[in-house]
Design an enzyme around this catalytic site. Structure first.
Site, PDB file in Angstrom:
ATOM      1  N   PHE A   4      35.196  34.857  20.499  1.00 57.99           N
ATOM      2  CA  PHE A   4      35.906  36.214  20.362  1.00 57.99           C
ATOM      3  C   PHE A   4      35.353  36.854  19.273  1.00 57.99           C
ATOM      4  CE2 PHE A   4      39.509  38.403  18.596  1.00 57.99           C
ATOM      5  CZ  PHE A   4      40.076  39.231  19.567  1.00 57.99           C
ATOM      6  N   GLY A   5      34.960  38.374  19.702  1.00 56.90           N
ATOM      7  CA  GLY A   5      34.495  39.135  18.630  1.00 56.90           C
ATOM      8  C   GLY A   5      35.677  40.358  18.234  1.00 56.90           C
ATOM      9  N   TYR A   6      35.823  40.431  17.031  1.00 58.70           N
ATOM     10  CA  TYR A   6      36.768  41.693  16.671  1.00 58.70           C
ATOM     11  C   TYR A   6      36.347  43.011  15.852  1.00 58.70           C
ATOM     12  CZ  TYR A   6      36.728  38.901  12.662  1.00 58.70           C
ATOM     13  OH  TYR A   6      36.355  38.140  11.552  1.00 58.70           O
ATOM     14  N   GLY A   7      34.846  42.609  15.360  1.00 55.82           N
ATOM     15  CA  GLY A   7      34.305  43.643  14.505  1.00 55.82           C
ATOM     16  C   GLY A   7      32.908  44.139  15.341  1.00 55.82           C
ATOM     17  N   SER A   8      31.927  43.818  14.380  1.00 59.82           N
ATOM     18  CA  SER A   8      30.463  44.332  15.028  1.00 59.82           C
ATOM     19  C   SER A   8      30.240  43.548  16.168  1.00 59.82           C
ATOM     20  CB  SER A   8      29.417  44.447  14.175  1.00 59.82           C
ATOM     21  OG  SER A   8      29.386  42.929  13.805  1.00 59.82           O
ATOM     22  N   GLU A  79      26.234  35.821  10.969  1.00 58.33           N
ATOM     23  CA  GLU A  79      27.769  36.040  10.349  1.00 58.33           C
ATOM     24  C   GLU A  79      27.617  35.014   8.879  1.00 58.33           C
ATOM     25  OE1 GLU A  79      30.073  37.945  11.457  1.00 58.33           O
ATOM     26  OE2 GLU A  79      28.758  38.467  13.157  1.00 58.33           O
TER      27      GLU A  79
HETATM   28  C1  SIN Z   1      33.136  39.785  14.688  1.00 60.03           C
HETATM   29  O1  SIN Z   1      32.672  40.931  14.798  1.00 60.03           O
HETATM   30  O2  SIN Z   1      34.108  39.054  15.282  1.00 60.03           O
HETATM   31  C2  SIN Z   1      33.236  39.356  13.237  1.00 60.03           C
HETATM   32  C3  SIN Z   1      32.939  40.392  12.285  1.00 60.03           C
HETATM   33  C4  SIN Z   1      31.759  41.149  12.321  1.00 60.03           C
HETATM   34  O3  SIN Z   1      30.575  40.608  12.349  1.00 60.03           O
HETATM   35  O4  SIN Z   1      31.974  42.421  12.118  1.00 60.03           O
END
Ligand code: SIN
Length: 161
Positions: A4-8, A79
């Site tokens: 699951f990704g929530y940022g980049s 990360e």
């Molecule tokens: C994410 O995107 O899930 C982790 C935070 C990031 O890499 O911005």
């Protein structure tokens, strides 16, 4: 496995995946509370990137990727600045649920910056830049990606504004 990704990870999928679909996780909110020494800032002037903060009944919309376990070696490097993987349940739409993994940077990591007023976070981001480029690009690309997902995120949109 599902990631699951929530940022980049929503807008920059520079890793191989089998399937990609919008998803959400419950009881977490996205916040620009993590310092970035290696992507959007430097060790002397860290930028700000998002992490997840626990909040009862919250829903965090993001993107789920079906990946092979080998992909995590690559992602662990990307990360590495304070993020850990943890297992959680994802909602994939149409009532479908699956176990997944998510990267989170907790308050215990050395790069954690914690809360600040949105205007202060915006000023900080506007002044930060790192090897992956200006911190503002991270913010603006994330806000655009959230709009495409129809995800209303008051914190991100206020910082963007
Ligand atoms: C994410 O995107 O899930 C982790 C935070 C990031 O890499 O911005």
């Amino acid at each position: 496995m599902w990631l699951f990704g929530y940022g980049s990870l929503i807008y920059k999928a520079d890793f191989p995946y089998i399937e990609r679909r919008p998803a959400c996780i419950r009881h977490w909110v996205r916040r620009f509370w993590q310092g970035s020494h290696d992507h959007r800032g430097t060790p002397h002037a860290p930028g700000r990137v998002v992490t997840l903060i626990g909040e009862p009944d919250a829903v965090c919309i993001g993107m789920a990727y079906l990946v092979t376990p080998a992909v995590f070696a690559q992602l662990d490097l990307r990360e590495k600045n304070g993020y850990l993987r943890f297992a959680t349940e994802l909602e994939l739409g149409n009532g479908k649920r699956a176990d997944g993994l998510v990267y989170i940077a907790t308050a215990e990591n050395a790069a954690f910056l914690g809360p600040a007023p949105e205007a202060e976070i915006a000023r900080h981001i506007a002044a930060s830049c790192g090897p992956s480029g200006p911190n503002r690009d991270y913010l603006l690309q994330l806000a655009a990606a959230l709009r495409e997902l129809d995800a209303h995120d008051p914190h991100v949109f206020e910082v963007e504004q």
